[in-house]
Design a protein around this motif. Structure first.
Motif, PDB file in Angstrom:
ATOM      1  N   GLN A 177       0.833  -1.194   0.000  1.00  0.00           N
ATOM      2  CA  GLN A 177       0.000   0.000   0.000  1.00  0.00           C
ATOM      3  C   GLN A 177       0.871   1.249   0.000  1.00  0.00           C
TER       4      GLN A 177
ATOM      5  N   GLN B 152       0.712   4.223  -2.686  1.00  0.00           N
ATOM      6  CA  GLN B 152       0.379   5.572  -2.240  1.00  0.00           C
ATOM      7  C   GLN B 152       1.427   6.580  -2.691  1.00  0.00           C
TER       8      GLN B 152
ATOM      9  N   ASP C 198       0.526   9.760  -4.919  1.00  0.00           N
ATOM     10  CA  ASP C 198       0.862  11.103  -4.446  1.00  0.00           C
ATOM     11  C   ASP C 198       1.714  11.851  -5.468  1.00  0.00           C
TER      12      ASP C 198
END
Length: 58
Positions: free
Chosen positions: A30, A34, A38
């Motif tokens: 994860q 992420q 981002d």
């Protein structure tokens, strides 16, 4: 599973203003997914990048 046999249950999904969704990539963790979401989000385009977990195959 991918062709290499590695499990990559995390997806980065791009959603545009019309609600169309596209898979950007698959990732093992994860945190990795992420970071990609981002980085893409920081470019300032009018798109939403989300991280989602793929349900395990039964």
């Amino acid at each position: 599973m991918t062709d290499s046999g590695a499990v990559q249950p995390w997806l980065v999904i791009r959603q545009d203003d019309n609600g169309n969704r596209y898979r950007v990539g698959r990732y093992a963790t994860q945190d990795e997914a992420q970071k990609v979401a981002d980085a893409l989000d920081s470019r300032g385009h009018r798109r939403l990048y989300r991280v989602e977990r793929v349900a395990p195959a039964t």
